[in-house]
Design an enzyme around this catalytic site. Structure first.
Site, short mmCIF file in Angstrom:
data_model
loop_
_atom_site.label_atom_id
_atom_site.label_comp_id
_atom_site.label_asym_id
_atom_site.label_seq_id
_atom_site.Cartn_x
_atom_site.Cartn_y
_atom_site.Cartn_z
N LYS A 147 0.82 -1.22 0.00
CA LYS A 147 0.00 0.00 0.00
C LYS A 147 0.84 1.26 0.00
CE LYS A 147 -4.52 -1.64 1.09
NZ LYS A 147 -5.82 -1.45 1.69
N LYS A 195 -6.43 -9.84 -8.31
CA LYS A 195 -7.69 -10.22 -7.66
C LYS A 195 -8.74 -9.13 -7.83
CE LYS A 195 -7.62 -8.54 -2.96
NZ LYS A 195 -8.18 -8.68 -1.67
N LYS A 216 -12.59 -4.17 -4.50
CA LYS A 216 -13.63 -3.13 -4.50
C LYS A 216 -13.06 -1.73 -4.69
CE LYS A 216 -14.30 -4.03 0.37
NZ LYS A 216 -13.00 -3.74 0.98
P1 ATP Z 1 -9.65 -3.19 -0.98
O1 ATP Z 1 -9.90 -3.10 -2.46
O2 ATP Z 1 -10.25 -2.05 -0.21
O3 ATP Z 1 -8.24 -3.51 -0.61
P2 ATP Z 1 -10.72 -5.83 -1.07
O4 ATP Z 1 -11.90 -5.86 -1.97
O5 ATP Z 1 -9.44 -6.35 -1.58
O6 ATP Z 1 -10.52 -4.39 -0.48
P3 ATP Z 1 -10.82 -6.55 1.75
O7 ATP Z 1 -11.70 -5.57 2.45
O8 ATP Z 1 -9.35 -6.44 1.93
O9 ATP Z 1 -11.20 -6.65 0.20
O10 ATP Z 1 -11.24 -8.03 2.17
C1 ATP Z 1 -12.45 -8.41 2.77
C2 ATP Z 1 -12.54 -9.91 2.73
O11 ATP Z 1 -12.85 -10.33 1.39
C3 ATP Z 1 -11.25 -10.63 3.11
O12 ATP Z 1 -11.57 -11.77 3.90
C4 ATP Z 1 -10.65 -11.05 1.79
O13 ATP Z 1 -9.87 -12.22 1.90
C5 ATP Z 1 -11.89 -11.29 0.93
N1 ATP Z 1 -11.64 -10.98 -0.49
C6 ATP Z 1 -11.27 -9.79 -0.99
N2 ATP Z 1 -11.14 -9.83 -2.33
C7 ATP Z 1 -11.43 -11.11 -2.69
C8 ATP Z 1 -11.48 -11.81 -3.95
N3 ATP Z 1 -11.21 -11.20 -5.09
N4 ATP Z 1 -11.81 -13.11 -3.96
C9 ATP Z 1 -12.10 -13.75 -2.79
N5 ATP Z 1 -12.08 -13.17 -1.58
C10 ATP Z 1 -11.76 -11.86 -1.51
#
Ligand code: ATP
Ligand code: LTN
Length: 336
Positions: A117, A199, A202
């Protein structure tokens, strides 16, 4: 008297850093529902964590409310589980400061999320971004959670929470439960539709890459139709076919079908048919959650009531742990 078997305590939070995606749902949120059946659970919206990255105030408020409503919409019951917004429970920030003082600069510097980050947000490498895992440790330790469901990306943060708990207990005697990861059945790891080597996330700047849990059926269909695939026009799970593999994994997670069954179903058909089928499966998967969400989001008084009551319960429970830790450290205690 019959001995009551005490359920283990589980805690997890999700950041309101955007509207959660189909990836968040299939990889995490959907499992929370199953976990809630079996354990004594607390789930939360990690809004304090979210400000480690700059947020637009109006959007942020909406995202917090939406995330809270979505937790209820996926099936979590705010009367049976503790469902809280982190910033509404003051003990989190209080214990986080204390834990900062029991965490070494060196161990925090090894966190890969901080390193990543710092690169993606190079203009705002703030101290909160660095201290993020101590706040996460506070979230967990305040509730004496035994188990924490987290994805692979959060494993390192959970390990540091254990290290902090063990260190504190080593100095002052048993104060915090040392948490263990809860590995639920492998949730789908959903990749970006625009770049299937990354991956689905959001906070992706390209909205074509992710399906938001609140996207309308039309938008979902459009995004799947434009998903990146390859040129061999064969629905088969194989190395190098990242786009198709991703669509197969989404289809499998939504329908329960195996990869072999999917390959058989689409043998001889092109990607066009396959993409439509995946989109329809995702639309059906999200439909009940969206229906519940649309109803809830108009019931603002009910939502705020849930937030308030749950914040009160969460404060009461977590205050006990905070008081215990503060007493051990030697903070002044009133006699009367
Ligand atoms: P950001 O984009 O704000 O970093 P993010 O969408 O990557 O957020 P997080 O808030 O970090 O998601 O994660 C919330 C939960 O969702 C965690 O348990 C993470 O492992 C799961 N998660 C996030 N992205 C994925 C994905 N693409 N596939 C499966 N699980 C996910
Ligand atoms: N850092 C986590 C969210 C999070 C969390 C927690 C998860 C904040 N506090 C406590 C489990 C337990 C994330 O970004 N997924």
């Amino acid at each position: 008297m019959e001995e009551q078997v005490k359920k283990k305590k589980v805690l997890s939070l999700i950041q309101p850093s955007g509207t959660p995606t189909l990836g968040n749902y299939l990889g995490a949120l959907k499992n929370w529902n199953e976990i809630a059946e079996e354990y004594d659970c607390a789930f939360g919206v990690a809004d304090l964590h979210a400000i480690t990255v700059r947020q637009d105030p109006a959007k942020f408020r909406e995202q917090i409310r939406n995330m809270y409503a979505l937790l209820i919409a996926i099936g979590l019951d705010p009367e049976k589980n503790i469902l809280f917004v982190q910033s509404q429970v003051p003990t989190h920030a209080q214990l986080a400061w204390i834990l900062d003082c029991y965490t070494q600069f060196g161990e925090m510097s090894r966190m890969t999320q901080f390193k990543d980050k710092s690169k993606t947000h190079a203009d705002n490498v703030n101290v909160g971004l660095f201290a993020y895992p101590a706040l996460m440790a506070a979230d967990i330790l305040l509730y004496q959670a035994d188990l924490v469901p987290v994805g692979a990306d959060q494993k390192q943060h959970l390990e540091i929470a254990r290290d902090i708990a063990d260190r504190f207990n080593g100095i002052y005697g048993q104060t915090f439960t040392s948490p263990e990861p809860l590995f639920v059945k492998e949730g789908a790891r959903v990749m970006s539709l625009a770049d299937p080597t990354k991956k689905m996330s959001k906070s992706d700047a390209n909205p074509k890459g992710f399906i938001s849990m609140l996207d309308t059926p039309d938008v979902i269909m459009k995004k799947f139709k434009s998903a990146v695939t390859d040129s061999d026009a064969c629905v088969k799970y194989a190395e190098g076919k990242d786009g198709v593999n991703n669509l197969m994994s989404i289809y499998s997670a939504c329908t329960g079908k195996s990869y072999d069954a999917i390959e058989a179903e689409f043998a001889g058909k092109g990607y066009g048919d396959f993409k439509v089928a995946v989109a329809e499966a995702a639309i059906e998967e999200l439909r009940p959650v969206q229906d519940k969400f649309n109803q809830l989001i108009n019931e603002r008084a009910y939502l705020e009531d849930c937030m308030k009551q749950n914040a009160e319960i969460a404060t009461k429970i977590s205050q006990r742990t905070l008081d215990k830790a503060m007493k051990k450290i030697g903070f002044y205690q009133f006699k009367g």
